[in-house]
Write a protein that holds these residues in place. Sequence first.
Motif, mmCIF file in Angstrom:
data_model
loop_
_atom_site.group_PDB
_atom_site.id
_atom_site.type_symbol
_atom_site.label_atom_id
_atom_site.label_comp_id
_atom_site.label_asym_id
_atom_site.label_seq_id
_atom_site.Cartn_x
_atom_site.Cartn_y
_atom_site.Cartn_z
ATOM 1 N N ILE A 1 0.857 -1.184 0.000
ATOM 2 C CA ILE A 1 0.000 0.000 0.000
ATOM 3 C C ILE A 1 0.890 1.229 0.000
ATOM 4 N N CYS A 2 0.559 2.212 -0.842
ATOM 5 C CA CYS A 2 1.289 3.472 -0.920
ATOM 6 C C CYS A 2 0.310 4.610 -0.636
ATOM 7 N N ILE A 3 0.702 5.515 0.273
ATOM 8 C CA ILE A 3 -0.162 6.602 0.724
ATOM 9 C C ILE A 3 0.581 7.926 0.586
ATOM 10 N N ASP A 4 -0.116 8.941 0.097
ATOM 11 C CA ASP A 4 0.471 10.264 -0.035
ATOM 12 C C ASP A 4 0.755 10.847 1.347
ATOM 13 N N GLU A 5 1.992 11.292 1.561
ATOM 14 C CA GLU A 5 2.411 11.782 2.879
ATOM 15 C C GLU A 5 1.621 13.010 3.324
ATOM 16 N N GLN A 6 1.295 13.890 2.403
ATOM 17 C CA GLN A 6 0.635 15.142 2.762
ATOM 18 C C GLN A 6 -0.869 14.994 2.957
ATOM 19 N N THR A 7 -1.510 14.193 2.109
ATOM 20 C CA THR A 7 -2.981 14.164 2.096
ATOM 21 C C THR A 7 -3.603 12.923 2.707
ATOM 22 N N GLY A 8 -2.846 11.829 2.800
ATOM 23 C CA GLY A 8 -3.411 10.573 3.268
ATOM 24 C C GLY A 8 -4.146 9.796 2.188
ATOM 25 N N LYS A 9 -4.098 10.271 0.958
ATOM 26 C CA LYS A 9 -4.755 9.577 -0.144
ATOM 27 C C LYS A 9 -3.989 8.307 -0.490
ATOM 28 N N VAL A 10 -4.726 7.217 -0.714
ATOM 29 C CA VAL A 10 -4.098 5.965 -1.138
ATOM 30 C C VAL A 10 -3.748 6.080 -2.614
ATOM 31 N N LEU A 11 -2.461 5.989 -2.916
ATOM 32 C CA LEU A 11 -1.982 6.120 -4.292
ATOM 33 C C LEU A 11 -1.917 4.775 -5.003
ATOM 34 N N HIS A 12 -1.509 3.737 -4.280
ATOM 35 C CA HIS A 12 -1.420 2.390 -4.852
ATOM 36 C C HIS A 12 -1.852 1.382 -3.790
ATOM 37 N N ASP A 13 -2.528 0.347 -4.215
ATOM 38 C CA ASP A 13 -2.887 -0.774 -3.347
ATOM 39 C C ASP A 13 -2.860 -2.012 -4.237
ATOM 40 N N VAL A 14 -1.733 -2.714 -4.206
ATOM 41 C CA VAL A 14 -1.442 -3.734 -5.211
ATOM 42 C C VAL A 14 -1.160 -5.072 -4.538
ATOM 43 N N VAL A 15 -1.777 -6.140 -5.034
ATOM 44 C CA VAL A 15 -1.422 -7.492 -4.612
ATOM 45 C C VAL A 15 -0.119 -7.868 -5.320
ATOM 46 N N VAL A 16 0.919 -8.097 -4.545
ATOM 47 C CA VAL A 16 2.230 -8.421 -5.115
ATOM 48 C C VAL A 16 2.388 -9.928 -5.286
ATOM 49 N N PHE A 17 1.972 -10.702 -4.278
ATOM 50 C CA PHE A 17 2.109 -12.153 -4.336
ATOM 51 C C PHE A 17 0.791 -12.826 -3.965
ATOM 52 N N ALA B 1 8.728 3.027 -7.811
ATOM 53 C CA ALA B 1 8.091 3.882 -6.808
ATOM 54 C C ALA B 1 7.004 4.771 -7.397
ATOM 55 N N ASP B 2 7.017 5.018 -8.696
ATOM 56 C CA ASP B 2 5.985 5.847 -9.323
ATOM 57 C C ASP B 2 4.738 5.052 -9.680
ATOM 58 N N THR B 3 4.934 3.821 -10.174
ATOM 59 C CA THR B 3 3.808 3.053 -10.697
ATOM 60 C C THR B 3 3.421 1.864 -9.836
ATOM 61 N N ALA B 4 4.286 1.464 -8.903
ATOM 62 C CA ALA B 4 4.105 0.260 -8.083
ATOM 63 C C ALA B 4 4.147 -1.018 -8.919
ATOM 64 N N GLU B 5 4.675 -0.931 -10.132
ATOM 65 C CA GLU B 5 4.820 -2.116 -10.961
ATOM 66 C C GLU B 5 6.079 -2.886 -10.563
ATOM 67 N N VAL B 6 6.022 -4.210 -10.713
ATOM 68 C CA VAL B 6 7.142 -5.068 -10.338
ATOM 69 C C VAL B 6 8.270 -4.927 -11.360
ATOM 70 N N VAL B 7 9.468 -4.600 -10.866
ATOM 71 C CA VAL B 7 10.666 -4.515 -11.711
ATOM 72 C C VAL B 7 11.326 -5.884 -11.792
ATOM 73 N N TRP B 8 11.480 -6.550 -10.662
ATOM 74 C CA TRP B 8 11.924 -7.935 -10.599
ATOM 75 C C TRP B 8 11.372 -8.580 -9.341
#
Length: 429
Positions: free
Chosen positions: A87-103, A146-153
Motif C-alpha cells: 500500500i502506498c499513501i500520499d504523505e501530505q494528504t493521506g490519499k491511497v496512491l497504490h494498493d497492489v497485490v504483489v504475491f 516507486a511511481d507506478t508500483a509495478e514489479v521490476v523484478w
Amino acid sequence: MKLLFVLPLLLWTCLPVSAQWPDRHGPSLDGHVPPEAAEDLPTQWSESQNIAWKAPLHGEGHSSPVILEGRIWLTAATPDGKQQSVICIDEQTGKVLHDVVVFENDEVEPLGGAQGFNNYAAPSCVLAPGAVFVHFGSYGTARLDADTAEVVWQRRDLPCQHFRGPGSSPVLHDNMLILTFDGADQQYTAALDANTGKTLWRTDRSTDYGDLDDFGKPKREGDLRKAYCTPGFVTVGDQVQLLSVGSRAMQSYDVKTGEELWQLRHSSYNAGIRPLTLPEQGLVLINTGSRGAQLIAVKVDETTRGDITESHVQWVREKLNPRFAMPVHHDGLVFQVTDIGVASCIDAETGEELWKKRIPGEYRSSPIVAGDHLYFFSEQGRGTILKAGREFEEVAVNEVPEMGTTACPAVADGAIFVRGKTHLYKIAK
C-alpha cells in the motif's frame, strides 16, 4: 576506536533529510529522528487534536511505515496468507496512491502457535530513490517502481521453513538488498543485486546448535533454530560489517563478500531485535532473543575476529530486556522498554541501570528519539513521551485506542506516522 554508522544508500544524501524515513528504524537505522524533522514535533494528540489525517488499511500486518519522496509504503496480507499486498499513501494528504497485490499463494505454512500473534505481512519495506523493496520471507521478494508500483523484478526461489511466519525485514547497502532467513530447516543470509535481483552471495550460519533443549522442557527444534532479526551495520576501520543475530549465536559478516568475521554465542532463541551501534563507546548492543533475553555490549575493533564470546564482552544485562522493541541511545545513555511496559535507562559505558519505571501498556513498537524526547507507542494506543535523561521525567501521555500498534513509528517533516489497528495515522500540529 569510535565506530561509524553506515547509511545504507549514499543516494539518500541528495534528498532532504527531514523528508526521509526509508527504513523501519529511520535513516540512521537506530530510531533517531533527524534534527530538521524533529523540530516542532507534537507531544500531545487525541482523536480531535493534532491528527492531520488517517488513511484506511485492510488485512493484517506488522510492517512499519517507511517514507521517501512524499510517499508512505507498508504491506498487508489476508489472514490466510493467500494474498500479500503493498500500500502506498500520499504523505501530505493521506490519499491511497497504490494498493497492489504483489504475491498470491496457493499454499502457506501455518503460523502454528503464533496464530493471532504473527501474520503474513510482518517484514517492512525498505526504500531507495525510485525503488520500493518488499519482502514476505520465503513467499517472495520484489523491487517495485516507486511511481507506478509495478514489479521490476521478483524472487520466489529463496526457501525457508519459517515455522511461525516470517519477520526479518530487508536492508540496503550500496547496490545490495540483504535478506535474512532464520527458519526451522535452514538459516542463512543472502545479498541480491538491487537492480536485477540476482544473488551476489549467500552465507549459511555457522552456529553449532548442539543438543538443543528448551530450558528443561521438551525439545522444539523449530522454535530453537528460528529468529526474526533485521541486521544492522557498522564500519570498523575501512570495512563495513553486517551484524545479524540468530538463535544461539550472532555473526558479523563482511558486507561485500558475506565472509564471516566474528561470532558471539548465546543461550537464547527467537532473536528479533536489530543490533544497535554505540559509536562513542565503540560498542555494539546485542539482544539475544525471547527466552532469558540478555542485552550484551560487545567491544568491536579491527582485531575482532573469530569466537569473541569470552574475549570482547564489556557488560551484560541479564534481566528486564525486551523481546521486540529495539533500544535507542542518546547522550551516553541507552533506553528500552520491555513487552509489558517496563522502561529503563542504562549507562552505555558500564551497563549500570540508572532508572526503571512502568509505563502502562504492552510494547512491540520500538521507541524513537527526537531531540531530547523519547516516544513510546503501545499496543493499546497509548503514546508516552519521556525526557531522554538520567532521571525519569514524563512529558506527556496520549490515549487513542485505535492507534494501538505493533509497528514502529515513522517521522517526516514534523509529523509522526503510526500504523493503528485499522488506519495509518498522521500526527502533526
